[in-house]
Design a protein around this motif. Structure first.
Motif, PDB file in Angstrom:
ATOM      1  N   ARG A 190       0.780  -1.308   0.022  1.00  0.00           N
ATOM      2  CA  ARG A 190      -0.007  -0.099  -0.068  1.00  0.00           C
ATOM      3  C   ARG A 190       0.815   1.099   0.055  1.00  0.00           C
ATOM      4  O   ARG A 190       1.689   1.381   1.053  1.00  0.00           O
ATOM      5  CB  ARG A 190      -0.921  -0.105   1.169  1.00  0.00           C
TER       6      ARG A 190
ATOM      7  N   ASP B 104       4.412   6.277   2.117  1.00  0.00           N
ATOM      8  CA  ASP B 104       3.852   7.569   2.452  1.00  0.00           C
ATOM      9  C   ASP B 104       3.868   7.969   3.792  1.00  0.00           C
ATOM     10  O   ASP B 104       4.604   9.010   4.326  1.00  0.00           O
ATOM     11  CB  ASP B 104       2.807   8.364   1.646  1.00  0.00           C
ATOM     12  N   GLY B 105       3.289   7.160   4.626  1.00  0.00           N
ATOM     13  CA  GLY B 105       3.142   7.510   6.026  1.00  0.00           C
ATOM     14  C   GLY B 105       4.347   7.450   6.712  1.00  0.00           C
ATOM     15  O   GLY B 105       4.977   8.245   7.919  1.00  0.00           O
TER      16      GLY B 105
ATOM     17  N   SER C  29       0.158   4.118   0.819  1.00  0.00           N
ATOM     18  CA  SER C  29      -0.206   4.911   2.006  1.00  0.00           C
ATOM     19  C   SER C  29       0.842   4.566   3.212  1.00  0.00           C
ATOM     20  O   SER C  29       0.988   5.593   3.897  1.00  0.00           O
ATOM     21  CB  SER C  29      -1.543   4.801   2.388  1.00  0.00           C
ATOM     22  N   ASP C  30       1.097   3.391   3.216  1.00  0.00           N
ATOM     23  CA  ASP C  30       2.085   2.950   4.087  1.00  0.00           C
ATOM     24  C   ASP C  30       3.373   3.552   4.176  1.00  0.00           C
ATOM     25  O   ASP C  30       4.070   4.198   5.040  1.00  0.00           O
ATOM     26  CB  ASP C  30       2.162   1.454   4.299  1.00  0.00           C
TER      27      ASP C  30
END
Length: 644
Positions: free
Chosen positions: A311, A316-317, A313-314
């Protein structure tokens, strides 16, 4: 912590109420209050104040005080904590010098002597962990044993045994000796049995967790790993987010959850790691000494989960978390370049997904900055070399590959800890292999093999690191065998790959890769029966990859990554004239999940004969769980899976 005791002591000192001979007692008490304030709040200035006060107290007390040895140890404790913040060697060296003097003075009787000996052992172990001098570890073990032998109460003995168990675990991690590891486990269990009070019980539990984790790494025992994980969960839950030791315990738990994921493939483990890291960051004020490293731990947890989930988003986080951590870290803080390197690693990982060269350029720039700023730490040189290798794969610029090789060669020359040096040599072998593929210069391949051999020699036997290095050595030797057809290379490659395959504590994917490579090696040497046996062993590992704890979707995902194993094994068996073996391998390969279903049914049938109602309820629960697995969306506001 209340400021009332501090205010009263300051007033007494200022007013001259205390006689000169008692001033050092008041100063030590005042320093103790600041020390414990630091332990509970993480405010570095409180610890600095405790050091100033303790130094004054030691100077005033002189040799006439029976408390002098304990006072020196208290000052040493504060210096070690400051060393953990700023990384300055002079603090840990001063603490050890004080500890040795405190032990030599022998003030305060047997109980004080035992405390001072244990404290000195702890200082030496800290210095060993940072600088890798074997003499420090050996002296630490002697100090802890002396403390245990001279302790006058079971409560104190429990603490000394816990310290001894941690040092034994460190030593056993170097030797790889199962008997040494078992001795560490036994010592930690003894400490836990004697422990009185929450602090000593917690310290003993942490020591036991570390010893069990090491034994699980060597033996592959799920029971040891599960107990270690349980103890770490309890330790983190019992430690307030702002406590000075919370970071280390959280990092150990996140690492344990990552290892559990490698063994089981359960994404829940990585979800738990991320949740724990988030809870720690949210409970830690920005001014806390560990604030930046807590964000680094969250970044690492997100990056680990990305490796499975994919993912965006992971990752990016992970980058956002590390930017937050860096914003809290002064450039002269000992953790600054560690946090910066973590950010660079995240950029490099995202480049692997997006192929955005901007991310790769950022990763290289950051890695170069860290390597130049801290040339004595090979961790940063290793990062820089791997980033250059990524750019070489993209642009095929020979200078990047040569620079990567030179950088990593320097890193292997300065690495002091064996595990660290083993991984650097392993990465160097991979870089030299690429140089061989570029130039077809046999000398580069020979160097790669030498580096891989060195990595295997440095890695502790039967550990995950040793298995990985043995696998790389097998690959390099197989490459040379295919070039020169020297039988000795084929035999050595076979031995190295079998070493990796037989490492029961290594991640199953490493063992599977070694088994597949071993089968291909024997196919090339014309040993078809040995090739079939290697592929069969790989197929036999598949149930460990698709364990029952996984959802059906995760099981299928992992098995898809290993497609073709059974057919390759069957082909080798047929080439060896072993028809029955070929059929068996094919059946084993295609029935991994089906066998689990049959086993479940057999277990339910046996349970039904003993208790029909319970068997019916179990079937209903399994049906409900299967239905839940088919719907991947989490229940809003529901607890994480490991807490249900």
């Amino acid at each position: 912590m209340s400021d009332i005791p501090i205010a009263l002591l300051l007033s007494a000192l200022a007013a001259g109420v205390l006689f000169w001979r008692y001033r050092y007692v008041a100063l030590m008490l005042l320093g103790g209050f600041h020390y414990f304030r630091f332990r509970m709040t993480g405010r570095a200035k409180a610890n600095d104040r405790s050091i100033v006060l303790a130094r004054r107290a030691v100077r005033i007390a002189g040799d006439r005080s029976e408390s002098l040895s304990l006072m020196m140890s208290a000052l040493g404790d504060s210096l070690v904590l400051r060393f953990e913040i700023n990384g300055e060697r002079r603090d840990i060296d001063e603490a050890i010098a004080l500890g040795r003097r405190a032990v030599a003075l022998g003030k305060g009787g047997p109980a004080a002597h035992a405390i001072c000996s244990s404290s000195l052992g702890a200082y030496l172990e800290r210095r060993y962990a940072r600088f890798g001098d074997e003499r420090d570890l050996a002296e630490a073990l002697r100090c802890f044993r002396e403390a245990v032998g001279t302790s006058v109460s079971d409560a104190d003995k429990a603490g000394f045994l816990a310290n001894l168990a941690e040092a034994l675990t460190t030593s056993a991690g170097r030797s790889g000796s199962l008997s040494d590891i078992t001795k560490a486990v036994t010592t930690a269990r003894q400490a836990l049995g004697l422990a009185v009070g929450p602090t000593r019980t917690l310290n003993a539990a942490i020591a036991l967790s570390g010893a069990l984790a090491l034994r699980a790494d060597v033996t592959g025992s799920f029971d040891d790993h599960d107990e270690s994980l349980r103890l770490l969960r309890e330790a983190v839950a019992a430690t307030p987010p702002h406590h000075v030791r919370r970071l280390r315990r959280t990092q150990n738990l996140v690492r344990a959850l990552w290892m559990q994921y490698l063994r089981t493939g359960r994404l829940e483990n990585l979800d738990e790691a991320v949740t724990i890291a988030r809870e720690t960051t949210s409970g830690t004020p920005d001014g806390h000494m560990n604030a930046s490293l807590n964000w680094a731990a969250l970044s690492a947890a997100l990056q680990s989960r990305y490796a499975h989930s994919g993912r965006l988003s992971d990752i990016d986080g992970a980058i956002q978390a590390m930017h937050k951590g860096l914003s809290l870290t002064p450039a002269d803080h000992s953790a600054y370049h560690y946090c910066l390197a973590q950010l660079g690693s995240s950029y490099r990982t995202r480049y692997g997904r997006t192929r955005d060269k901007t991310d790769l350029d950022r990763a290289i720039s950051i890695a170069r900055q860290c390597a130049q700023a801290v040339p004595e730490d090979p961790f940063y040189s290793n990062d820089y070399a791997i980033a250059l290798l990524d750019r070489y794969d993209l642009e095929q610029n020979p200078s990047d590959l040569d620079q990567a090789a030179a950088t990593l060669t320097d890193a292997t020359n300065v690495a002091e800890l064996q595990t660290e040096a083993a991984l650097h040599h392993c990465n160097l072998a991979l870089i030299l292999h690429k140089r061989y593929l570029r130039d077809r210069n046999p000398a580069a391949l020979d160097e790669a093999i030498l580096s891989a051999r060195r990595a295997v020699d440095l890695a502790s036997p039967r550990t995950t690191t040793n298995a990985h290095c043995s696998y790389i050595l097998g690959l390099e030797l197989q490459e040379r065998y295919e070039k020169d057809h020297f039988e000795e290379d084929a035999r050595s490659a076979s031995t190295a790959l079998e070493e990796a395959l037989n490492a029961t504590g290594a991640p199953v994917r490493t063992r599977l890769a070694a088994a597949r490579q071993l089968g291909e090696l024997h196919e090339r040497t014309g040993e078809f029966l040995r090739a079939a046996t290697a592929f069969q062993r790989a197929v036999e590992l598949l149930p460990m990859l698709a364990v029952r704890r996984l959802t059906r979707a995760d099981q299928e995902y992992h098995l898809t990554k290993q497609s073709g194993l059974a057919s390759e094994g069957a082909a080798m068996a047929l080439s060896a004239g072993k028809t029955e073996m070929a059929v068996k391998i094919l059946e084993q390969g295609r029935s991994v999940l089906w066998t689990q279903l049959l086993d479940d049914r057999a277990e339910l049938d046996a349970l039904g004969k003993a208790n029909a109602d319970l068997a019916k309820r179990l079937r209903e629960v399994r049906l409900a769980l299967s239905a839940a697995e088919s719907d991947p969306s989490p229940t809003p506001g529901g607890p994480p899976p490991w807490k249900r």
